[in-house]
Design an enzyme around this catalytic site. Structure first.
Site, PDB file in Angstrom:
ATOM      1  N   GLY A   1     -44.178  52.222  54.421  1.00  0.00           N
ATOM      2  CA  GLY A   1     -45.114  52.658  53.393  1.00  0.00           C
ATOM      3  C   GLY A   1     -44.771  52.009  52.062  1.00  0.00           C
TER       4      GLY A   1
ATOM      5  N   LYS B   1     -39.604  49.912  39.454  1.00  0.00           N
ATOM      6  CA  LYS B   1     -40.334  48.793  38.855  1.00  0.00           C
ATOM      7  C   LYS B   1     -39.411  47.869  38.073  1.00  0.00           C
ATOM      8  CE  LYS B   1     -43.625  50.591  40.825  1.00  0.00           C
ATOM      9  NZ  LYS B   1     -42.686  51.473  41.525  1.00  0.00           N
TER      10      LYS B   1
ATOM     11  N   GLY C   1     -40.838  52.107  51.083  1.00  0.00           N
ATOM     12  CA  GLY C   1     -40.035  51.248  51.951  1.00  0.00           C
ATOM     13  C   GLY C   1     -40.253  49.779  51.697  1.00  0.00           C
TER      14      GLY C   1
ATOM     15  N   GLY D   1     -34.825  71.157  34.689  1.00  0.00           N
ATOM     16  CA  GLY D   1     -33.402  71.344  34.945  1.00  0.00           C
ATOM     17  C   GLY D   1     -32.574  70.081  34.860  1.00  0.00           C
TER      18      GLY D   1
ATOM     19  N   HIS E   1     -62.311  32.848  31.165  1.00  0.00           N
ATOM     20  CA  HIS E   1     -61.771  31.787  32.027  1.00  0.00           C
ATOM     21  C   HIS E   1     -60.661  31.058  31.281  1.00  0.00           C
ATOM     22  CE1 HIS E   1     -61.652  28.485  34.897  1.00  0.00           C
ATOM     23  NE2 HIS E   1     -61.674  27.654  33.858  1.00  0.00           N
TER      24      HIS E   1
ATOM     25  N   HIS F   1     -50.163  59.199  38.812  1.00  0.00           N
ATOM     26  CA  HIS F   1     -51.380  59.230  37.994  1.00  0.00           C
ATOM     27  C   HIS F   1     -52.362  60.293  38.469  1.00  0.00           C
ATOM     28  CE1 HIS F   1     -51.414  55.939  40.954  1.00  0.00           C
ATOM     29  NE2 HIS F   1     -52.685  56.183  41.145  1.00  0.00           N
TER      30      HIS F   1
ATOM     31  N   GLY G   1     -39.052  63.811  32.511  1.00  0.00           N
ATOM     32  CA  GLY G   1     -39.733  62.749  33.247  1.00  0.00           C
ATOM     33  C   GLY G   1     -39.768  62.911  34.743  1.00  0.00           C
TER      34      GLY G   1
ATOM     35  N   GLU H   1     -41.571  48.340  48.912  1.00  0.00           N
ATOM     36  CA  GLU H   1     -41.158  47.948  47.566  1.00  0.00           C
ATOM     37  C   GLU H   1     -39.649  47.736  47.500  1.00  0.00           C
ATOM     38  OE1 GLU H   1     -44.630  49.851  44.676  1.00  0.00           O
ATOM     39  OE2 GLU H   1     -42.608  50.704  44.644  1.00  0.00           O
TER      40      GLU H   1
END
Length: 462
Positions: free
Chosen positions: A178, A51, A181, A34, A441, A318, A39, A183
């Protein structure tokens, strides 16, 4: 009226992945959405835009705090909030248009509108009713709130409102310590806001490994976040130019009040099934409002399936994607499967926090004999060169078999590093298998190898 093999309701990560996989497996597929763009919450008002802001604000933090140490001198950049929002919007658009392209490429029909299920095998979208052999509900979740907290998405906001504030607030109160919050609290703290986080429990990020949570809280405090645990929020009041939050400290019952320009309510999410007509169909729900399914994602109604945030399990994009692929394979006559013991979780602050498998607390409570391999990023050359040596890798392995049972990482690129452990756990790897695998390395990933070595004879660089 169009007829399909499968109609998926919702185009979030679970829904769009399910739709694409169904089409790839030869099923005539449609997906109902809708929103104006595909997404779901994740791409439009969740994972992706957050992000973008985390990345942008981290670059500002680097410029303000670390550039001078690297010999990069000059005036620190100023924040153009409108441009940052435009960058966020462009990021969203690229991703949502990408899903639209994939639908066309795989011949998935986008049924534009909001869905209801009038009866078994039918999906109504607007004035049109379509038929399908199978219907998959992937309608996702919505923010949950608290009694006494009225959300207006202006002064008292959910994550959706917090991503699109008209300006950076001077004072931000976050209810809930959590993932969401912390982030978004980190974003605004980097942008100059005074951030206070109120958490009901005595530990931030409930369910996280205790060692990691303790270290994480100390790092966030150093970054300027004021975190108050054991705080039971009693209510919020939106005034003309600010908001007022009242809370009670559980340890002594004392009452407190704090003012803020904006209050972010980040107290979790709940399944979103509004308007689908599940009651009329007789779909069985849990006490928490989740759709009850069996091991093949079948609901109590024939031909009706459900995946993602509307069913039991962690509300992770995911996890929904994996379930989307699994149910598509089931519908195509294959054996769809999700290994719920190997689903990583990531917090995209700086440093990042990532985990998979069991925590030490869980193993101790289960009476499982285990061993711990731990390695600090202070011993990692790449981390020191990047001025990102805070944190550690913690690996848990069975004491007798050495099989990896879990891993917990706080440090640079933790969200990428955790997948080495995920792959190892999928194949039943022992800590020694990881320890004996050559790692390039200098890389952050060497810290994972060192933690694996610490499960045996000991790490080299510690």
């Amino acid at each position: 009226m169009a007829s399909y093999d499968v109609i998926i309701i919702g185009s979030g990560p679970g829904g769009y992945v399910c739709a694409i996989r169904c089409a790839q497996l030869g099923l005539k597929t449609a997906c109902v959405e809708g929103r104006e763009t595909l997404g779901g919450t994740c791409l439009n008002v969740g994972c992706i835009p957050s992000k973008a802001l985390l990345h942008a604000s981290h670059q500002l933090h680097e410029a303000e705090h670390n550039f001078v140490h690297m010999g990069l001198k000059g005036k620190s950049p100023s924040v153009d909030w409108d441009q940052m929002q435009a960058y966020k919007g462009d990021t969203i658009a690229q991703n949502t248009k990408g899903i639209e392209f994939l639908f066309k490429k795989n011949k998935v029909d986008w049924l534009k509108g909001w869905a209801s299920i009038p009866q078994t095998g039918q999906v109504k979208v607007g004035e049109e009713t379509h038929t399908a052999k199978h219907i998959v509900i992937a309608s996702g979740s919505e923010p949950a709130s608290l009694p006494g907290v009225e959300i207006d998405e202006k002064t008292v906001v959910t994550s959706t409102g917090a991503l699109a504030l008209p300006k950076v607030p001077k004072k931000l109160v976050v209810i809930g310590a959590g993932v969401i919050g912390l982030e978004l609290g980190s974003v605004y703290a980097r942008l100059g806001a005074e951030v206070t986080v109120l958490e009901f429990l005595d530990q931030i990020t409930p369910g996280m490994d205790t060692d990691v949570a303790r270290s994480f809280r100390a790092i966030l405090k150093k970054q300027g976040l004021n975190i108050i645990t054991g705080a039971a929020v009693q209510g919020t009041e939106a005034l003309k130019t600010k908001a007022k939050v009242t809370y009670k400290l559980r340890k002594d019952g004392s009452d407190h009040q704090i003012d803020a320009d904006v209050v972010l309510v980040a107290t979790g999410r709940k399944p979103y099934t509004m308007g689908l007509g599940l009651d009329g169909l007789g779909v069985k729900l849990s006490d928490r409002g989740q759709i009850v399914t069996d091991s093949h994602y079948r609901t109590s109604v024939e031909g009706l399936y459900a995946i993602g945030d509307v069913i039991d399990g962690p509300m992770l994009a995911h996890k929904a994607e994996d379930e989307g692929m699994a149910v598509a394979e089931v519908l195509a006559g294959q054996a769809g499967h999700v290994n719920y013991d190997v689903i990583p979780g990531v917090i995209y602050t700086h440093p990042e926090v990532a985990s998979v498998g069991k925590t030490e607390d869980q193993l101790r409570e289960a009476g499982r004999a285990y061993k711990v391999g731990k390695f600090s990023f202070m011993g990692n050359g790449r981390a020191k060169a990047a001025l990102a040596a805070e944190g550690f890798v913690k690996l848990l392995a069975d004491k007798e078999t050495d099989r990896v049972l879990g891993a917990h990482i706080i440090g640079p690129a933790a969200g990428e590093l955790i997948h080495e452990i995920c792959v190892g756990m999928e194949f039943g790897a022992a800590a020694e298998d990881i320890a004996r695998t050559c790692h390039a390395h200098p890389t952050f990933s060497e810290a994972v190898r060192e933690a694996a070595l610490a499960c045996g004879d000991g790490p080299i660089h510690s």
